[in-house]
Enzyme design. Structure first.
Site, PDB file in Angstrom:
ATOM      1  N   CYS A 160       0.817  -1.370   0.225  1.00 15.50           N
ATOM      2  CA  CYS A 160      -0.251  -0.445  -0.009  1.00 15.50           C
ATOM      3  C   CYS A 160       1.062   0.778   0.122  1.00 15.50           C
ATOM      4  O   CYS A 160       1.597   1.904   0.842  1.00 15.50           O
ATOM      5  CB  CYS A 160      -0.551   0.240   1.433  1.00 15.50           C
ATOM      6  SG  CYS A 160      -2.227   0.967   0.915  1.00 15.50           S
ATOM      7  N   CYS A 359      -7.073   4.892  -7.796  1.00 11.10           N
ATOM      8  CA  CYS A 359      -6.896   5.737  -7.255  1.00 11.10           C
ATOM      9  C   CYS A 359      -6.600   7.302  -6.996  1.00 11.10           C
ATOM     10  O   CYS A 359      -6.563   7.894  -7.622  1.00 11.10           O
ATOM     11  CB  CYS A 359      -5.402   5.156  -6.314  1.00 11.10           C
ATOM     12  SG  CYS A 359      -4.657   6.179  -4.942  1.00 11.10           S
TER      13      CYS A 359
END
Length: 429
Positions: A160, A359
């Site tokens: 991440c 994202c």
């Protein structure tokens, strides 16, 4: 008799699964959500919490009150152990839940213990949980009163990377507003083989975009980095060559560290001997699923989100994992809800999730957005862009998602909201 469906986890995946299962299954099923906290919190907002641009209560929803309005049962006892052979889950309060179908959406355990001095309560801070971000916010104010060097990034095995870039650049923006940026050298340390890799082999020109932004904001970086330890006044980092050898060891002076850890499966996915449950989880404890999000050994068990096992996109000098972004998670949820409905009606599950990456990374006064359809190359869509509009888009998305949780809506927010904000009318990958 109504079927019993248990959802483990109440984050983006678990809450979305509960609402979509309720819509798809209606009165055919009793739905129970199990979490270790009575609160939903919107994880993508944690970087804002860490620099005091949000308060924890701004991004939290009380789940017992909310779920009760929509006929969904809830337990905050947490899951102690899954017993798939018995179709049951032992809870943290000593009780047991029996299920016909189980949806595992627990998220990960944060593997701070794998590096010396790592994690909250030691020599670094985290933004992976709202409580960690709140602790970071308290430290942030003390730090700004007596500033010094910062180390930010993601350690070996992390999967991440967006929040690490967000925190580094939000910190830069906040420090400039306070007029103390000149007193805070920032070093970005990452296991990625290059800036903008993101665990995905890059998306569009994320390498060029993010390198340019870091350079413009006077942020140094070290890639292919293996963090050896966190001391009270420095971070020791080995820079790894392509052949796996150590090229250089850095001792980075630091007054404040925020590094994303590697993830592993949560404890309920391990047996009494501390080993991953055979056939349910891989050696790291991530849930094994097929293309229908269904566990191959236990077909009444499904996996959603960060807890799902996905192999790395490519071999890298330092291990990096593949991120599971919000759109992918919502797509998994839709597939699981429809496949459980089909299984209940005697049909073979056939719905497949779209494993795409979307994202929005906010930097306070700008940001970067990227879309990878599918997430692993070669892709049908491979796009990245930057601008102040990303900051605005993420604020809008936060509001929409919290509204969704509070109002019990099952709509896929990423496709209906984020894609519109990005000007993409339909996701296909």
């Amino acid at each position: 008799m109504r079927k019993k469906v248990v959802v483990l986890g109440a984050g983006i995946g678990g809450t979305s699964a509960a609402y979509e299962l309720r819509e798809v299954l209606g009165d055919e099923a009793e739905i129970t959500v199990v979490s270790d906290t009575p609160w939903f919190h919107f994880v993508p907002s944690n970087p804002w919490v860490a620099v005091n641009w949000r308060k924890p209560d701004d991004i939290k929803v009380n789940l017992p009150q909310t779920f009760a309005r929509f006929g969904i049962s809830f337990s905050a006892a947490g899951a102690a152990r899954i017993r798939p052979e018995e179709n049951s889950v032992d809870l943290g309060d000593g009780s047991t839940l029996v299920y016909d179908y189980l949806v595992i959406a627990t998220g990960p355990e944060l593997a701070f213990d794998e590096i010396e001095g790592f994690g909250p309560g030691r020599n670094s801070y985290s933004i992976c949980h709202v409580d960690h971000a709140a602790e970071m916010a308290r430290k942030w104010e003390h730090f700004c009163a007596d500033p010094g060097p910062i180390v930010v990034g993601a350690v070996q095995g992390a999967s991440c990377f967006g929040p690490a870039y967000e925190f580094a650049l939000l910190a830069n923006t906040d420090l400039r507003k306070r007029r103390i940026r000149d007193r805070v050298p920032i070093t970005f340390v990452t296991s990625e083989p290059y800036i903008g890799h993101l665990g995905l082999g890059g998306v569009g020109d994320t390498k060029g975009l993010l390198e340019s932004i870091l350079r413009d904001k006077d942020i140094r970086w070290i890639t292919s980095a293996r963090v050896d330890r966190f001391d009270s006044d420095k971070v020791v980092v080995s820079e790894v060559n392509a052949d796996g050898g150590v090229g250089k060891v850095h001792e980075l002076p630091s007054r404040l560290n925020m590094m994303i850890p590697a993830f592993r499966g949560v404890r309920c996915l391990f047996d009494e001997n501390g080993k991953p449950i055979d056939g349910l989880a891989n050696p790291r404890g991530f849930v094994l699923v097929d293309r229908h999000q269904q566990n191959p050994k236990y077909p009444n068990v499904f996996g959603v989100g960060v807890c799902v096992a996905i192999p790395p996109a490519e071999a890298t000098p330092v291990p990096v994992g593949v991120p599971k972004t919000g759109y992918m998670i919502e797509s998994m949820v839709t597939a699981v809800a429809q496949n459980i409905r089909d299984a209940m009606h005697g049909a073979t599950p056939k719905k497949e999730a779209s494993w795409n990456a979307v994202c929005l990374a906010d930097f306070g006064n700008s940001g970067v957005a990227f879309v990878a359809l599918p997430q692993i190359p070669p892709r049908n869509v491979n796009w990245a862009g930057k601008g102040y509009w990303v900051h605005l888009a993420k604020i809008a998305f936060e509001k929409y998602f919290l509204h969704k949780v509070r109002k019990g809506k099952s709509e896929p927010i990423y496709e209906r909201v984020v894609m519109r904000l990005l000007g993409i009318s339909k996701l296909r990958g």
